[in-house]
Scaffold this active site. Structure first.
Site, PDB file in Angstrom:
ATOM      1  N   LYS A 119      37.592  55.050  41.796  1.00  0.00           N
ATOM      2  CA  LYS A 119      36.081  54.881  42.493  1.00  0.00           C
ATOM      3  C   LYS A 119      35.866  55.618  43.704  1.00  0.00           C
ATOM      4  CE  LYS A 119      33.451  54.396  38.251  1.00  0.00           C
ATOM      5  NZ  LYS A 119      31.657  53.671  37.936  1.00  0.00           N
ATOM      6  N   LYS A 202      42.188  59.262  31.178  1.00  0.00           N
ATOM      7  CA  LYS A 202      41.488  59.196  30.395  1.00  0.00           C
ATOM      8  C   LYS A 202      40.024  60.732  30.193  1.00  0.00           C
ATOM      9  CE  LYS A 202      38.453  56.727  32.233  1.00  0.00           C
ATOM     10  NZ  LYS A 202      37.972  54.844  32.105  1.00  0.00           N
ATOM     11  N   LYS A 205      33.521  61.463  31.918  1.00  0.00           N
ATOM     12  CA  LYS A 205      32.235  62.143  32.419  1.00  0.00           C
ATOM     13  C   LYS A 205      32.544  62.645  33.654  1.00  0.00           C
ATOM     14  CE  LYS A 205      29.262  58.139  30.999  1.00  0.00           C
ATOM     15  NZ  LYS A 205      28.429  57.112  30.485  1.00  0.00           N
TER      16      LYS A 205
HETATM   17  P1  TYM Z   1      30.883  53.687  30.906  1.00  0.00           P
HETATM   18  O1  TYM Z   1      29.760  53.554  30.821  1.00  0.00           O
HETATM   19  O2  TYM Z   1      32.458  53.930  31.923  1.00  0.00           O
HETATM   20  O3  TYM Z   1      31.546  53.923  29.394  1.00  0.00           O
HETATM   21  C1  TYM Z   1      30.934  52.658  28.366  1.00  0.00           C
HETATM   22  C2  TYM Z   1      31.583  52.524  27.298  1.00  0.00           C
HETATM   23  O4  TYM Z   1      32.687  53.430  26.278  1.00  0.00           O
HETATM   24  C3  TYM Z   1      34.077  52.692  26.530  1.00  0.00           C
HETATM   25  N1  TYM Z   1      34.738  54.091  27.246  1.00  0.00           N
HETATM   26  C4  TYM Z   1      36.021  54.852  26.343  1.00  0.00           C
HETATM   27  N2  TYM Z   1      36.478  53.941  25.525  1.00  0.00           N
HETATM   28  C5  TYM Z   1      37.686  54.554  24.760  1.00  0.00           C
HETATM   29  N3  TYM Z   1      38.076  55.397  25.447  1.00  0.00           N
HETATM   30  C6  TYM Z   1      38.031  56.362  26.816  1.00  0.00           C
HETATM   31  N4  TYM Z   1      37.896  57.222  26.900  1.00  0.00           N
HETATM   32  C7  TYM Z   1      36.440  56.112  26.952  1.00  0.00           C
HETATM   33  N5  TYM Z   1      35.556  56.129  28.304  1.00  0.00           N
HETATM   34  C8  TYM Z   1      34.398  54.916  27.921  1.00  0.00           C
HETATM   35  C9  TYM Z   1      33.926  52.013  27.898  1.00  0.00           C
HETATM   36  O5  TYM Z   1      34.951  50.922  27.995  1.00  0.00           O
HETATM   37  C10 TYM Z   1      32.525  51.002  27.537  1.00  0.00           C
HETATM   38  O6  TYM Z   1      33.043  50.148  26.719  1.00  0.00           O
HETATM   39  N6  TYM Z   1      31.139  49.247  33.415  1.00  0.00           N
HETATM   40  C11 TYM Z   1      30.541  50.064  32.143  1.00  0.00           C
HETATM   41  C12 TYM Z   1      29.607  49.246  31.885  1.00  0.00           C
HETATM   42  C13 TYM Z   1      29.475  48.281  31.828  1.00  0.00           C
HETATM   43  C14 TYM Z   1      29.200  46.582  30.350  1.00  0.00           C
HETATM   44  C15 TYM Z   1      29.454  45.749  31.219  1.00  0.00           C
HETATM   45  C16 TYM Z   1      29.736  47.144  29.920  1.00  0.00           C
HETATM   46  C17 TYM Z   1      27.713  47.173  32.678  1.00  0.00           C
HETATM   47  N7  TYM Z   1      27.694  46.058  32.517  1.00  0.00           N
HETATM   48  C18 TYM Z   1      28.405  44.667  30.352  1.00  0.00           C
HETATM   49  C19 TYM Z   1      30.157  46.020  29.004  1.00  0.00           C
HETATM   50  C20 TYM Z   1      29.471  44.632  29.023  1.00  0.00           C
HETATM   51  C21 TYM Z   1      30.630  51.418  32.229  1.00  0.00           C
HETATM   52  O7  TYM Z   1      31.419  52.192  33.266  1.00  0.00           O
HETATM   53  O8  TYM Z   1      30.992  51.909  30.832  1.00  0.00           O
END
Ligand code: TYM
Length: 348
Positions: A119, A202, A205
């Site tokens: 990032k 991957k 967004k």
């Molecule tokens: P974020 O917002 O990027 O994504 C949310 C969830 O979607 C999953 N994900 C995917 N799974 C499979 N293939 C993909 N291409 C893909 N893109 C996203 C992510 O693995 C996630 O589960 N850091 C986290 C948010 C967060 C969080 C937490 C998660 C903040 N605090 C505490 C768990 C526990 C994030 O940016 O997810």
């Protein structure tokens, strides 16, 4: 110190960022599993707006995205009654615990985080301190509830390993068995959904091309069009998964099909063996539209009444804080902050 609060047996926590559209990767990798788990376990789901501002956000857009993500989660089947659904900034205990964890985590641990490197890109000096310490806030999200299980996609694995290190670091520093070491729950046939334009990156967004992802807001025509345009190779589908090796785009589309059909890769291949993408893509488009378009419609209906979404989140925040407040009071007491004991009993 007073006796420790009893450890929850199984408590689920997970989070999602309100930045841009939710896409098929979020749905198949995480949200779908959240929906399943909420029936059997105490589940806490959070729209992580504090994490969102680790990179620049327009305030009006952030409010709107927070509502949109909450609406998507409800449309996908998260029940605000059975689960606790709220936005992170409404529960101050997340930030409080994140500070304590900033004083547990080591620079060396954070320096290993691949997501920060991706990032921050080349201009690392210009990245915010918040982006760097993002994983300590994530650990605080989970551990403010002493959650034991965290359903996520594969890309969050490293952050969860760090969460376990932080939990253990806290317990060791203060000589307590206070925090559990949370278990990542990464399951299903699509734990890492790839871009429709490039099977090696991957689905995300932040990809500049909207054709690289299927958004949960896309209507039936757009979903079908994106699948039609998805990159593939000229070969027919193999009869076994070994035949997908070295064919990342084919592997991705078959994985998506299997996940949407609640099936597995081997059975999808036994149905489509020997057939080309000319036949496979229309079947996938039909399946994706059947599963996703109703969610998009429901989300738009919910967004027509933003006040209702705000009320759901506010109620969730109250319920979340009821769980987190006594835990953070006890953390403050363990750490030795004066005043903390007045809430959880006199410190020793
Ligand atoms: P974020 O917002 O990027 O994504 C949310 C969830 O979607 C999953 N994900 C995917 N799974 C499979 N293939 C993909 N291409 C893909 N893109 C996203 C992510 O693995 C996630 O589960 N850091 C986290 C948010 C967060 C969080 C937490 C998660 C903040 N605090 C505490 C768990 C526990 C994030 O940016 O997810």
């Amino acid at each position: 110190m007073t006796s420790l609060l009893p450890m929850p047996e199984k408590r689920i926590f997970s989070g999602i960022q309100p930045t841009g559209n939710l896409h098929l990767g979020n749905y198949l990798g995480a949200i779908r599993n959240w929906v399943t788990l909420q029936d059997d376990f105490e589940s806490i789901y959070c729209v992580v707006d504090l994490h969102a501002i680790t990179v620049a956000q327009d305030p009006q857009q952030l409010r709107q995205s927070t509502r949109e993500v909450a609406a998507s989660l409800i449309a996908a089947g998260i029940s605000p009654e059975r689960s606790v659904l709220f936005n992170q900034s409404s529960v101050p205990q997340h930030s409080q615990l994140a500070w304590v964890f900033n004083c547990i985590a080591r620079l060396g641990w954070l320096n290993r985080m691949t997501q920060f490197k991706e990032k921050a890109g080349k201009n690392r000096e210009n990245a915010t301190v918040g982006l760097y310490s993002y994983p300590t806030l994530m650990a605080a999200d989970i551990l403010a509830y002493r959650a034991t299980h965290v359903p996520v996609g594969e890309d969050q694995k490293q952050h969860l390993e760090l969460t376990r290190d932080i939990a253990q670091g806290f317990n060791q520093t203060y000589g307590v068995e206070f925090f559990p070491l949370p278990e990542p729950q990464i399951f299903g046939s699509a734990t890492r959904v790839m871009s429709l334009r490039d099977g090696n990156s991957k689905m995300s967004k932040s990809d500049a091309s909207d054709n690289s992802r299927i958004n949960m807001t896309d209507d039936a025509d757009l979903i079908a069009q994106k699948i039609r345009k998805a990159k593939t190779d000229p070969d027919a589908l193999p009869s076994e998964s070994a035949g997908l090796e070295g064919r990342p785009e084919a592997q991705n589309l078959v994985g998506i099909f299997a996940a949407l059909a609640d099936s597995d890769v081997e059975s999808v291949l036994s149905d489509f063996a020997g057939r080309g993408f000319g036949e496979f893509k229309p079947a996938l488009a039909e399946l994706a539209v059947a599963k996703l378009a109703p969610m998009g419609d429901r989300m738009r209906e919910l967004l027509a009444n933003p006040g209702d979404i705000d009320a759901v989140l506010a109620d969730g925040a109250l319920r979340a804080e009821e769980i987190a407040a006594p835990i953070i009071d006890q953390v403050n007491d363990i750490v030795g902050f004066l005043g903390a004991g007045s809430k959880s009993g006199p410190g020793s």
